[in-house]
Design an enzyme around this catalytic site. Sequence first.
Site, PDB file in Angstrom:
ATOM      1  N   ASP A 231       0.987  -1.194  -0.038  1.00 26.96           N
ATOM      2  CA  ASP A 231      -0.114  -0.077  -0.127  1.00 26.96           C
ATOM      3  C   ASP A 231       0.969   1.065   0.010  1.00 26.96           C
ATOM      4  OD1 ASP A 231      -2.654  -0.945   0.026  1.00 26.96           O
ATOM      5  OD2 ASP A 231      -2.928  -1.144   2.126  1.00 26.96           O
TER       6      ASP A 231
ATOM      7  N   LYS B  77      -3.310   3.315  -2.344  1.00 25.93           N
ATOM      8  CA  LYS B  77      -4.397   4.391  -2.750  1.00 25.93           C
ATOM      9  C   LYS B  77      -4.045   5.651  -1.876  1.00 25.93           C
ATOM     10  CE  LYS B  77      -6.704   0.467  -0.801  1.00 25.93           C
ATOM     11  NZ  LYS B  77      -7.197  -0.538  -0.440  1.00 25.93           N
TER      12      LYS B  77
ATOM     13  N   MET C 104      -8.095   9.089   9.263  1.00 26.15           N
ATOM     14  CA  MET C 104      -8.607   9.784   7.864  1.00 26.15           C
ATOM     15  C   MET C 104      -9.595  10.918   8.050  1.00 26.15           C
ATOM     16  SD  MET C 104      -9.435   6.173   6.383  1.00 26.15           S
ATOM     17  CE  MET C 104     -10.009   5.250   7.819  1.00 26.15           C
TER      18      MET C 104
HETATM   19  N1  SAH Z   1      -4.547   0.285   9.271  1.00 27.17           N
HETATM   20  C1  SAH Z   1      -3.989   1.516   9.603  1.00 27.17           C
HETATM   21  C2  SAH Z   1      -4.656   2.721   9.337  1.00 27.17           C
HETATM   22  C3  SAH Z   1      -5.156   2.742   7.908  1.00 27.17           C
HETATM   23  S1  SAH Z   1      -6.344   4.136   7.653  1.00 27.17           S
HETATM   24  C4  SAH Z   1      -3.370   1.571  10.983  1.00 27.17           C
HETATM   25  O1  SAH Z   1      -3.653   0.569  11.853  1.00 27.17           O
HETATM   26  O2  SAH Z   1      -2.957   2.477  11.251  1.00 27.17           O
HETATM   27  C5  SAH Z   1      -5.021   5.706   7.225  1.00 27.17           C
HETATM   28  C6  SAH Z   1      -5.095   6.368   8.272  1.00 27.17           C
HETATM   29  O3  SAH Z   1      -4.076   6.138   9.153  1.00 27.17           O
HETATM   30  C7  SAH Z   1      -4.586   7.967   7.673  1.00 27.17           C
HETATM   31  O4  SAH Z   1      -5.476   8.836   6.935  1.00 27.17           O
HETATM   32  C8  SAH Z   1      -4.109   8.574   9.076  1.00 27.17           C
HETATM   33  O5  SAH Z   1      -5.143   9.011   9.737  1.00 27.17           O
HETATM   34  C9  SAH Z   1      -3.615   7.056   9.989  1.00 27.17           C
HETATM   35  N2  SAH Z   1      -2.388   7.038   9.639  1.00 27.17           N
HETATM   36  C10 SAH Z   1      -1.673   6.150   9.288  1.00 27.17           C
HETATM   37  N3  SAH Z   1      -0.159   6.354   9.531  1.00 27.17           N
HETATM   38  C11 SAH Z   1       0.058   7.350  10.143  1.00 27.17           C
HETATM   39  C12 SAH Z   1       0.772   8.239  10.857  1.00 27.17           C
HETATM   40  N4  SAH Z   1       2.317   7.700  10.724  1.00 27.17           N
HETATM   41  N5  SAH Z   1       0.962   9.350  11.481  1.00 27.17           N
HETATM   42  C13 SAH Z   1      -0.541   9.860  11.452  1.00 27.17           C
HETATM   43  N6  SAH Z   1      -1.411   9.066  11.178  1.00 27.17           N
HETATM   44  C14 SAH Z   1      -1.332   8.049  10.522  1.00 27.17           C
END
Ligand code: SAH
Length: 260
Positions: A43, A65, A178
Amino acid sequence: MMPTHSSPPVGTVYIVGSGPGDLDLLTLRAARLIGEADAIVYDHLIADGVLELARADAEKIYVGKKSSNHTVPQEQLNQLLVRLARAGRMVVRLKGGDPFVFGRGGEEIETLVESGIPFEVVPGVTAAAGCAAYSGIPLTHRDHAQAVAFATGHLKDGTINLDWPALARPKLTVVFYMGVGGLAEICRQMIAHGLPASHPAAVVQHGTTRRQRVLTADLASLPERVEAAGIGSPALIIVGTVVRLQEKLAWFQPPSGSGT
Ligand code: SAH
């Protein structure tokens, strides 16, 4: 399809969480599987440097995406995993954070189950846990929050479909994934459903990485502050009085001016 004597044994698909960004937060199991895989389907938001752990001859397929702009439709992606496994490949489906927290891991597995493909799920450090630790905002605290909720702040048609009365509660920490695009709407709804405008709230962008930025404010001023600071995705929004602890507990200092 029944396997014939000439078809290879079906490969296993490993749905692997790669953590929130800092490569050191990868689990040992994830690192080992990535190093063994024949094919890695990955991803947009995976930890920097993680693909360097893969075999040089592993097939690396990007299906990332960005926000609502899906590069590969989910159904096509599900079928890709089935196809690779049926070709006898050991497949790692690599995802940001944890596969079962806003990661669509469940949807991809359903197709595997229906197709009789063996699979395993490897948890990862979800963004909420990573950002909390690296920003110095504990998600629970005996004096502040006895519960924590993870919510999606994804804006659709200008609205966010959430149970606001359940989220706008005292003694609760709410982490929005998100949500930067809908930040103004989130803050507005939290106030409209009973939290004071002065209720603490923070945004953590690129948490756990060299690009991490943390901004703390209150519900009334956060959207304006975030906009002025030019903070965008990927970021988490943390709402709760635990945010007040950040000033005292922050420890992670990304190198200043690294900007990459
Ligand atoms: N499965 C992932 C989340 C996917 S949705 C998890 O468990 O973390 C994607 C969202 O995750 C982004 O829009 C943001 O809100 C958050 N996100 C992912 N990595 C991040 C990071 N390093 N810092 C801040 N937000 C993050």
